[in-house]
Motif scaffolding. Sequence first.
Motif, PDB file in Angstrom:
ATOM      1  N   GLU A   1       0.827  -1.203   0.000  1.00  0.00           N
ATOM      2  CA  GLU A   1       0.000   0.000   0.000  1.00  0.00           C
ATOM      3  C   GLU A   1       0.866   1.260   0.000  1.00  0.00           C
ATOM      4  O   GLU A   1       0.564   2.238  -0.686  1.00  0.00           O
ATOM      5  CB  GLU A   1      -0.924   0.005   1.218  1.00  0.00           C
TER       6      GLU A   1
ATOM      7  N   PHE B   1       2.266   2.075  -3.473  1.00  0.00           N
ATOM      8  CA  PHE B   1       1.310   2.750  -4.354  1.00  0.00           C
ATOM      9  C   PHE B   1       1.114   4.208  -3.956  1.00  0.00           C
ATOM     10  O   PHE B   1       0.986   5.082  -4.809  1.00  0.00           O
ATOM     11  CB  PHE B   1      -0.033   2.011  -4.345  1.00  0.00           C
ATOM     12  N   GLN B   2       1.086   4.466  -2.677  1.00  0.00           N
ATOM     13  CA  GLN B   2       0.917   5.845  -2.223  1.00  0.00           C
ATOM     14  C   GLN B   2       2.109   6.710  -2.620  1.00  0.00           C
ATOM     15  O   GLN B   2       1.943   7.860  -3.038  1.00  0.00           O
ATOM     16  CB  GLN B   2       0.731   5.873  -0.705  1.00  0.00           C
TER      17      GLN B   2
ATOM     18  N   LEU C   1       2.059   6.943  -6.757  1.00  0.00           N
ATOM     19  CA  LEU C   1       0.759   7.027  -7.416  1.00  0.00           C
ATOM     20  C   LEU C   1       0.827   7.824  -8.717  1.00  0.00           C
ATOM     21  O   LEU C   1       0.292   7.409  -9.746  1.00  0.00           O
ATOM     22  CB  LEU C   1      -0.273   7.654  -6.475  1.00  0.00           C
TER      23      LEU C   1
ATOM     24  N   ILE D   1       0.089   6.341 -12.485  1.00  0.00           N
ATOM     25  CA  ILE D   1      -0.963   6.888 -13.347  1.00  0.00           C
ATOM     26  C   ILE D   1      -0.395   7.284 -14.705  1.00  0.00           C
ATOM     27  O   ILE D   1      -0.961   6.965 -15.757  1.00  0.00           O
ATOM     28  CB  ILE D   1      -1.642   8.098 -12.674  1.00  0.00           C
TER      29      ILE D   1
END
Length: 319
Positions: free
Chosen positions: A70, A73-74, A77, A81
Motif C-alpha cells: 500500500e 502505491f501511495q 501514485l 498513473i
Amino acid sequence: MQFYKKRDFGSFISDTFAFFKLYGKNYFKNFILLNGLLLILTVVVMVVGFREFFGAIFGSNMSGQSYYFEQYFQDNLGLIIIAGIVLFVLSTALMTVNLLFPVFYMKRAAEGQKEIKTDDIISDFKVNSKKVFIAYFGLTFLVMPVATAIFGFSYLLVFFFIGIFLLLFILPNLFSIITFLCYDYFNGNKGFFESLSYAIRSQFSYPNGREKSPYWKYWGATIILGLLFYIVSGFLSGVPMVLYILKLSTTAPDGNFEQNPFSGNFGIVIFFIYGLSTLVSTILMNVLYVNSGLMYYDSRTDLHQKMELAEIETIGNNE
C-alpha cells in the motif's frame, strides 16, 4: 495470387501460408519498419512497469512491513498513473496499426502491386487519416470494451462448464468481426457502423443470401490458426515463469531473492525474454490477420467476377 475468390476451409489455411511464402519477406520487413518503434516503446514501458510492479508485490511484507504494498502505491501514485496512461495510448495505437497494416498491405497486393514499400503503407495511413482516427476511437472505446465484456461474461461461465464451449465459439467470432470491420471499412465507402454491421452479418451469410452459410469454414480456419498461435505464444510467454521457478528452487533462501526476485541480472533476463516473446507474438498475430483478410475477400462475392477480370487484365499488361 488471387484474393477475391470463394475458398473452402482448407484453402483458407493453405492460402494463408501461400501468401507468406509469396509476400512474407516484404510483408514483415514493412511491418517491422512501420511498427518497430511503437513495438519497442510499448515493450519497454511494459517491461519496466511490470518489473517494478511485481518487485513491489514480491517485496511486500517480506521485511515485516505489513503495509509495504500500500505504501508503494501511495509513494508512486503519480508515476503509476502516468505509466498507465502512456501504456494505454501506446497499446491502443499499436493495436490499431497492427489491425490496419495487413488491411492496407493486402489491398495493394489484391490490386496487383508486387513490391510494396513502407512509404506506400504510410501513404495509405495519411490518405485515410480521418478513417484511421475514427477506427482508433471506435475500436478503443466501443468495439473492444463490448468484446471484452462479452468475453468476460463467457469466461465467468467456465465455472459452469458451458463457458468452455461458449469461448470456443465467441473468441473466433469476435476476432473475425473485428478484423472484418477493419477490412470492410477501408475497402469501400461505408461508414464505421455500416462496416460493423457487415462484419457481423458476413459471419453467417453471403451478401446475396442464397449461398450456404460460410460460418463453419470461417470459424474452423480461425480456431485452427488461433490454436497454433496460442501454443507458440504460450510456450514463449511460459519460459520466464519456468526460469523463475527453477531459480527459486535452486537458490538458497536468504530473504533477498524472495523479497525482490526481479532485481539484478536475473530480472533483466526474465523481462528481456518476456519482451522478446511479446514482440514475437505480435508478429505472429499477422498470420491470423491475413487469414481473416482472405475470409473477407471470400465474403465479397459481389466483387469476385469484377476482380477476377481486373486481375486477368493486370497479368496481361505485365506480360
